[in-house]
Design a protein around this motif. Sequence first.
Motif, PDB file in Angstrom:
ATOM      1  N   GLY A 217       0.829  -1.484   0.098  1.00 26.61           N
ATOM      2  CA  GLY A 217       0.604   0.163  -0.245  1.00 26.61           C
ATOM      3  C   GLY A 217       0.822   1.376  -0.141  1.00 26.61           C
ATOM      4  O   GLY A 217       0.595   2.303  -0.411  1.00 26.61           O
ATOM      5  N   LEU A 218       2.000   1.704   0.539  1.00 26.16           N
ATOM      6  CA  LEU A 218       2.698   2.584   0.603  1.00 26.16           C
ATOM      7  C   LEU A 218       3.816   2.994  -0.357  1.00 26.16           C
ATOM      8  O   LEU A 218       3.584   3.739  -0.987  1.00 26.16           O
ATOM      9  CB  LEU A 218       3.589   2.279   1.967  1.00 26.16           C
ATOM     10  N   SER A 219       3.546   1.693  -0.978  1.00 31.06           N
ATOM     11  CA  SER A 219       4.318   1.711  -2.860  1.00 31.06           C
ATOM     12  C   SER A 219       3.179   2.005  -3.568  1.00 31.06           C
ATOM     13  O   SER A 219       3.703   3.078  -3.860  1.00 31.06           O
ATOM     14  CB  SER A 219       4.876  -0.092  -2.362  1.00 31.06           C
ATOM     15  N   TYR A 220       2.106   1.745  -3.689  1.00 26.76           N
ATOM     16  CA  TYR A 220       1.233   2.620  -4.759  1.00 26.76           C
ATOM     17  C   TYR A 220       1.211   3.429  -3.831  1.00 26.76           C
ATOM     18  O   TYR A 220       0.137   4.747  -5.116  1.00 26.76           O
ATOM     19  CB  TYR A 220      -0.126   0.911  -4.752  1.00 26.76           C
ATOM     20  N   GLY A 221       0.742   4.173  -3.011  1.00 28.09           N
ATOM     21  CA  GLY A 221       0.594   5.704  -2.670  1.00 28.09           C
ATOM     22  C   GLY A 221       1.512   6.188  -3.551  1.00 28.09           C
ATOM     23  O   GLY A 221       0.933   7.323  -3.589  1.00 28.09           O
TER      24      GLY A 221
END
Length: 323
Positions: A217-221
């Motif tokens: 999720g952090l990466s895609y955020g």
Amino acid sequence: MANFSFSPSDSSIFILTGIPGLEADHIWISIPFSAFYIMGLLGNFTVLFVVGKEQTLHKPMYLLLCMLVLSDITTSTSFVPKALCIFWFNLKIITVKSCLTQMFFFHAFSTMHSAVLVTMAFDRYVAICNPLRYATILTNARIAKLGLMGLIRAVLFALPLSLLLRGQPFCANRIIPHTYCDHMAVAKVSCGDITASRVYGLLMAFVIIGFDLTLIGLSYGMIIRAVLRISSKGANQKALNTCTAHICALLMAYPLGLFSSLSHRFGQGITPHVHIILSNLNYLIPPMLNPIIYGIKTKDLRDKVVKYICRMYSPHGTDFKPA
């Protein structure tokens, strides 16, 4: 079907029933199961062969794809052959040691699969947010180290599942209503206190899936934030297209996997055969579809696969040159 004489109270064996309530349909159920498994093997070994033969594909992205492919092959192979033996030959007996060994490899390989998906998300983040530093941040050696770390994590997390059950007393009725030795399915056969196994299994599911999904999720955020800063619509679309295959792999891996894990513990109202069929398909469908999705969405890989297919069937062995 062959009939075998055995005693359910034998302390050295378990009995895997297959899909409870659908025993009469095992032969018919085996047709899609075996088809999905064989198609998955063909697709995944094709990817491994093409990437291995083509020097131009010896890049971090394709090394990660090979790791995903290997985790798919090993996870499905850890249980499908035994399941097919149950369906085809009624070979339901499995020794306790074999059962615990199967459990370890199954959970280790599926945990490794999750680690690879996290690393692939990091790869997409670097490719989109730091494209100029991609070659220096993600080298082949670094990808190999990340893969080794994922494997070590998988072994360390999966090993206690088998060890916690190894010393447990098992009931006289040693029947496991499943196609493979799933952790909770085996734990429920125990007559002892399985609180530690229940808690550890639940923690493992939430820690691994929760931690991995948080990193993804952090990466895609950060990817979305970087894409929104790009003024060109075409560049936006191109950047997002590079993530499509990985997003498809995520959607196939996590929702059904989390449902399967939770339904074993809290889904008393779910029909057993529905849960078991979904649990099996969760590890059969992604290995079959991932090579197709990555083949379609990744031009370099698609072109190389087409080249080898054309070379195989061309009478003169000429190479195919894509337009």
